[in-house]
Design a protein around this motif. Structure first.
Motif, PDB file in Angstrom:
ATOM      1  N   GLY A 128       0.824  -1.197   0.000  1.00  0.00           N
ATOM      2  CA  GLY A 128       0.000   0.000   0.000  1.00  0.00           C
ATOM      3  C   GLY A 128       0.862   1.253   0.000  1.00  0.00           C
ATOM      4  N   GLY A 129       0.246   2.386   0.333  1.00  0.00           N
ATOM      5  CA  GLY A 129       0.965   3.651   0.376  1.00  0.00           C
ATOM      6  C   GLY A 129       0.431   4.633  -0.651  1.00  0.00           C
ATOM      7  N   THR A 130       1.184   5.687  -0.880  1.00  0.00           N
ATOM      8  CA  THR A 130       0.774   6.757  -1.781  1.00  0.00           C
ATOM      9  C   THR A 130       1.030   6.345  -3.224  1.00  0.00           C
ATOM     10  OG1 THR A 130       1.404   8.365  -0.082  1.00  0.00           O
ATOM     11  CG2 THR A 130       1.030   9.201  -2.310  1.00  0.00           C
ATOM     12  N   HIS A 131       0.011   6.517  -4.058  1.00  0.00           N
ATOM     13  CA  HIS A 131       0.114   6.139  -5.465  1.00  0.00           C
ATOM     14  C   HIS A 131      -0.498   7.226  -6.344  1.00  0.00           C
ATOM     15  CE1 HIS A 131       0.696   2.209  -3.586  1.00  0.00           C
ATOM     16  NE2 HIS A 131       1.145   1.764  -4.748  1.00  0.00           N
ATOM     17  N   ALA A 132       0.078   7.381  -7.528  1.00  0.00           N
ATOM     18  CA  ALA A 132      -0.558   8.156  -8.585  1.00  0.00           C
ATOM     19  C   ALA A 132      -1.385   7.187  -9.409  1.00  0.00           C
ATOM     20  CB  ALA A 132       0.492   8.834  -9.455  1.00  0.00           C
ATOM     21  N   VAL A 133      -2.667   7.462  -9.544  1.00  0.00           N
ATOM     22  CA  VAL A 133      -3.580   6.533 -10.208  1.00  0.00           C
ATOM     23  C   VAL A 133      -4.153   7.204 -11.453  1.00  0.00           C
ATOM     24  CG1 VAL A 133      -5.645   5.119  -9.970  1.00  0.00           C
ATOM     25  CG2 VAL A 133      -4.138   5.477  -7.987  1.00  0.00           C
ATOM     26  N   LEU A 134      -3.951   6.545 -12.594  1.00  0.00           N
ATOM     27  CA  LEU A 134      -4.499   7.013 -13.865  1.00  0.00           C
ATOM     28  C   LEU A 134      -5.477   5.959 -14.358  1.00  0.00           C
ATOM     29  CD1 LEU A 134      -4.598   8.878 -16.358  1.00  0.00           C
ATOM     30  CD2 LEU A 134      -2.625   7.613 -17.261  1.00  0.00           C
ATOM     31  N   ARG A 135      -6.724   6.348 -14.552  1.00  0.00           N
ATOM     32  CA  ARG A 135      -7.734   5.396 -15.024  1.00  0.00           C
ATOM     33  C   ARG A 135      -7.762   5.396 -16.552  1.00  0.00           C
ATOM     34  NH1 ARG A 135     -13.137   4.598 -11.791  1.00  0.00           N
ATOM     35  NH2 ARG A 135     -11.469   3.812 -10.463  1.00  0.00           N
ATOM     36  N   HIS A 136      -7.674   4.187 -17.094  1.00  0.00           N
ATOM     37  CA  HIS A 136      -7.703   3.997 -18.548  1.00  0.00           C
ATOM     38  C   HIS A 136      -8.981   3.284 -18.930  1.00  0.00           C
ATOM     39  CE1 HIS A 136      -6.395   2.902 -22.604  1.00  0.00           C
ATOM     40  NE2 HIS A 136      -6.788   1.669 -22.344  1.00  0.00           N
ATOM     41  N   GLN A 137      -9.664   3.792 -19.943  1.00  0.00           N
ATOM     42  CA  GLN A 137     -10.828   3.108 -20.484  1.00  0.00           C
ATOM     43  C   GLN A 137     -10.521   2.676 -21.898  1.00  0.00           C
ATOM     44  OE1 GLN A 137     -14.652   5.001 -20.025  1.00  0.00           O
ATOM     45  NE2 GLN A 137     -15.623   3.748 -21.596  1.00  0.00           N
ATOM     46  N   GLY A 138     -10.680   1.378 -22.158  1.00  0.00           N
ATOM     47  CA  GLY A 138     -10.422   0.846 -23.490  1.00  0.00           C
ATOM     48  C   GLY A 138      -9.655  -0.452 -23.434  1.00  0.00           C
ATOM     49  N   PRO A 139      -9.284  -0.980 -24.601  1.00  0.00           N
ATOM     50  CA  PRO A 139      -8.596  -2.277 -24.664  1.00  0.00           C
ATOM     51  C   PRO A 139      -7.265  -2.258 -23.926  1.00  0.00           C
ATOM     52  CG  PRO A 139      -9.383  -1.613 -26.828  1.00  0.00           C
ATOM     53  CD  PRO A 139      -9.561  -0.429 -25.932  1.00  0.00           C
ATOM     54  N   TYR A 140      -6.904  -3.416 -23.407  1.00  0.00           N
ATOM     55  CA  TYR A 140      -5.629  -3.524 -22.707  1.00  0.00           C
ATOM     56  C   TYR A 140      -4.453  -3.278 -23.641  1.00  0.00           C
ATOM     57  CZ  TYR A 140      -8.727  -5.837 -19.356  1.00  0.00           C
ATOM     58  OH  TYR A 140      -9.752  -6.128 -18.490  1.00  0.00           O
TER      59      TYR A 140
END
Length: 283
Positions: free
Chosen positions: A219-231
């Motif tokens: 765990g811990g601090t993360h930068a999270v980028l959400r992607h929508q679409g094919p892998y």
């Protein structure tokens, strides 16, 4: 053998089939051979496979081939007839129909765009902005992990193997979460040497078994980028995260690998709706 033991034994046998399919994507589907791999009677193998996986062996092979084709269209310069043949289609027209049904766009148009949703400008891929990335405190997660070696775009077959292990153990319920942990830079490490793990969350009572080991995603601090679409398009999202966001964020990455959380079901939803959180650990 108790019912739970039978389920687990069946799961191991189906896992062998999934691994065999992944290793022989370019070969014709031979259901009798697959039945032999699973040590089931050919008269019953098809029903057992569908009951255990939710799809036929032909569905699994078709899905994995189309996912590979999407990656080839985005990354490689192979001619369309060659990609169609590798995907198991006798003509570009047949491949185009199948790809269009799965991805909602013709393969030629998908190749030109490089993604399902065209970039906002004609010549430049959009960068990840400060608004696109969320800083989140994530809790550690205990997972069962199955190692994958090779191109990251092929990890789907390892997830299928993991599902064959986890399903009979009752680990694929509605509360299960699915992660991929990626240890190498695909632009720096040869594709056949890339290391990653396919993971599903488990409780404290679950222990490793065979190739499946229990690990903790920190765990811990993360930068999270959400992607929508094919892998197949995730590499572009990583480039936007590292090139557009990280250098201007004032943050430093931690000495831990990135991981992805897959937020919905790629078997039941069209690729345009697949949601993935890319999680970059921060110091």
């Amino acid at each position: 053998m108790p019912r739970s033991g039978t389920l687990i034994a069946y799961g191991r046998r189906i896992e062998r089939v999934v691994a065999h399919l992944a290793a022989h994507l370019d070969e014709p589907l031979d259901l009798d051979r697959l039945a032999g791999v699973a040590c089931f009677s050919p008269y019953h193998f098809h029903r057992i496979y569908r009951a255990m996986t939710g799809e036929t062996a032909a569905d699994t092979l078709r899905r994995q081939r189309l996912m590979r084709a999407a990656a080839e269209l985005v990354r490689d310069g192979a001619a369309m007839p060659a990609i169609a043949r590798r995907a198991g289609y006798g003509s570009v027209a047949a491949f185009t129909r199948a790809f269009g049904q799965a991805y909602g766009i013709a393969p030629a148009a998908y190749r030109r765009q490089g993604r399902l949703v065209p970039p906002r400008t004609a010549s430049n891929e959009p960068e990840a902005s400060m608004d696109d990335v969320i800083i989140r405190e994530l809790s550690p997660v205990r997972v069962a992990a199955l190692a994958h070696r090779g191109p990251y775009t092929a990890i789907g077959s390892t997830f299928d193997r993991l599902a064959a292990w986890a399903g009979p153990r009752g680990l694929m319920g509605p509360d299960a979460r699915y992660f991929g942990v990626y240890y190498d830079d695909p632009d720096s490490v040869p594709a056949d040497r890339l290391r990653s793990d396919a993971c599903v969350t488990v409780g404290p009572e679950v222990t490793g078994d065979g190739d499946v080991r229990i690990i903790e995603i920190a765990g811990g601090t993360h930068a999270v980028l959400r992607h929508q679409g094919p892998y197949a398009e995730l590499e572009g999202a990583y480039r936007r995260l590292y090139r557009g966001w990280l250098p201007t964020s004032g943050r430093e990455p931690a000495d831990r690998p990135c991981f992805e959380e897959y937020l919905n079901d790629c078997k039941t939803l069209p690729p345009a709706e697949w949601l993935t959180d890319i999680c970059l650990p921060l110091a």
